[in-house]
Design an enzyme around this catalytic site. Structure first.
Site, PDB file in Angstrom:
ATOM      1  N   ARG A  32       0.683  15.670  -2.959  1.00 17.71           N
ATOM      2  CA  ARG A  32      -0.728  15.836  -2.591  1.00 17.71           C
ATOM      3  C   ARG A  32      -0.894  16.416  -1.198  1.00 17.71           C
ATOM      4  NH1 ARG A  32      -0.126  11.429  -5.480  1.00 17.71           N
ATOM      5  NH2 ARG A  32       0.070  10.115  -3.629  1.00 17.71           N
ATOM      6  N   GLU A  35       8.462  -0.148   1.207  1.00 19.37           N
ATOM      7  CA  GLU A  35       8.233  -1.598   1.286  1.00 19.37           C
ATOM      8  C   GLU A  35       9.496  -2.335   0.817  1.00 19.37           C
ATOM      9  OE1 GLU A  35       4.610  -2.455  -0.663  1.00 19.37           O
ATOM     10  OE2 GLU A  35       4.622  -4.567  -0.051  1.00 19.37           O
TER      11      GLU A  35
HETATM   12  P1  AMP Z   1       3.756   6.016   3.565  1.00 18.12           P
HETATM   13  O1  AMP Z   1       5.105   6.655   3.568  1.00 18.12           O
HETATM   14  O2  AMP Z   1       3.795   4.555   3.295  1.00 18.12           O
HETATM   15  O3  AMP Z   1       2.952   6.348   4.804  1.00 18.12           O
HETATM   16  O4  AMP Z   1       2.968   6.597   2.322  1.00 18.12           O
HETATM   17  C1  AMP Z   1       2.403   7.853   2.362  1.00 18.12           C
HETATM   18  C2  AMP Z   1       2.633   8.598   1.077  1.00 18.12           C
HETATM   19  O5  AMP Z   1       2.358   7.798  -0.064  1.00 18.12           O
HETATM   20  C3  AMP Z   1       1.698   9.789   1.009  1.00 18.12           C
HETATM   21  O6  AMP Z   1       2.441  10.900   0.515  1.00 18.12           O
HETATM   22  C4  AMP Z   1       0.613   9.382   0.059  1.00 18.12           C
HETATM   23  O7  AMP Z   1       0.301  10.417  -0.841  1.00 18.12           O
HETATM   24  C5  AMP Z   1       1.149   8.177  -0.688  1.00 18.12           C
HETATM   25  N1  AMP Z   1       0.243   7.020  -0.609  1.00 18.12           N
HETATM   26  C6  AMP Z   1       0.509   5.841   0.007  1.00 18.12           C
HETATM   27  N2  AMP Z   1      -0.481   4.970  -0.161  1.00 18.12           N
HETATM   28  C7  AMP Z   1      -1.426   5.625  -0.889  1.00 18.12           C
HETATM   29  C8  AMP Z   1      -2.725   5.254  -1.402  1.00 18.12           C
HETATM   30  N3  AMP Z   1      -3.237   4.042  -1.199  1.00 18.12           N
HETATM   31  N4  AMP Z   1      -3.415   6.169  -2.107  1.00 18.12           N
HETATM   32  C9  AMP Z   1      -2.896   7.410  -2.330  1.00 18.12           C
HETATM   33  N5  AMP Z   1      -1.689   7.797  -1.887  1.00 18.12           N
HETATM   34  C10 AMP Z   1      -0.960   6.923  -1.175  1.00 18.12           C
END
Ligand code: AMP
Length: 170
Positions: A58, A95
């Site tokens: 995305r 996580e």
């Molecule tokens: P992080 O690595 O935990 O910062 O997660 C970011 C990645 O996970 C991004 O590429 C987002 O597209 C996806 N992501 C994480 N949480 C969400 C959410 N609540 N809604 C949509 N996409 C998310």
């Protein structure tokens, strides 16, 4: 324009307990998409960017739009074994466990100014992994920007000392 009207919350997707931020209503609306691009560009006035790096999948949508507006190249960062040419990889924390991202090894030249983009900043692991890939290739990170930041997950702490901008904060 209130962009939150174009972000749809999907409960328990892709797994229980997650509220997924669905940007398809935003992408379906040209005025909202244009407004979002303008907001992201507002923090990049008079800044030279050579490459915009977007995270699979995305992150690709707005990273390509931003790259065009900034007269910069677009570079995809993808999950393992998706990119056809030689790659370098970075692992980042989830996580539970770890995940890996890859970039083509010729995607960034030493000293190039880079903008990192993704749709959501959650725990910050993805963006941090992207920063690591860029720096391993000799790029210089100018800013990390996001459509949304889930502030309660404190991902921004993982991204110190980089400049971070998010259009919407939850
Ligand atoms: P992080 O690595 O935990 O910062 O997660 C970011 C990645 O996970 C991004 O590429 C987002 O597209 C996806 N992501 C994480 N949480 C969400 C959410 N609540 N809604 C949509 N996409 C998310």
């Amino acid at each position: 324009m209130d962009l939150q009207n174009y972000i749809r919350d999907i409960q328990d997707f892709p797994k229980p307990g997650i509220i997924f931020k669905d940007i398809t209503p935003l992408l379906a609306n040209p005025q909202a998409t244009r407004f979002c691009v303008e907001q992201l560009l507002s923090q990049l006035q008079n800044v030279k960017i050579d490459k915009v790096i977007g995270a699979e999948s995305r992150g690709f949508f707005f990273a390509t739009l931003l790259a065009q507006k900034l007269n910069a190249g677009f570079v995809p960062v993808r999950k393992p074994k998706k990119l056809p040419f030689e790659t370098i990889a970075a692992s980042y924390d989830l996580e539970y466990g770890t995940d890996t991202l890859e970039i083509h090894k010729d995607a960034i030249k030493k000293g190039e100014k880079v903008l990192i983009h993704d749709d959501v900043l959650a725990t910050g692991g993805t963006a941090k992994g992207m920063c690591e890939l860029v720096e391993n290739l000799g790029g210089e990170i100018v800013q990390c920007n996001f459509l949304m930041e889930l502030t309660f997950l404190s991902g921004i702490e993982k991204l110190q000392p980089y400049k971070v901008f998010s259009v919407i904060k939850y």
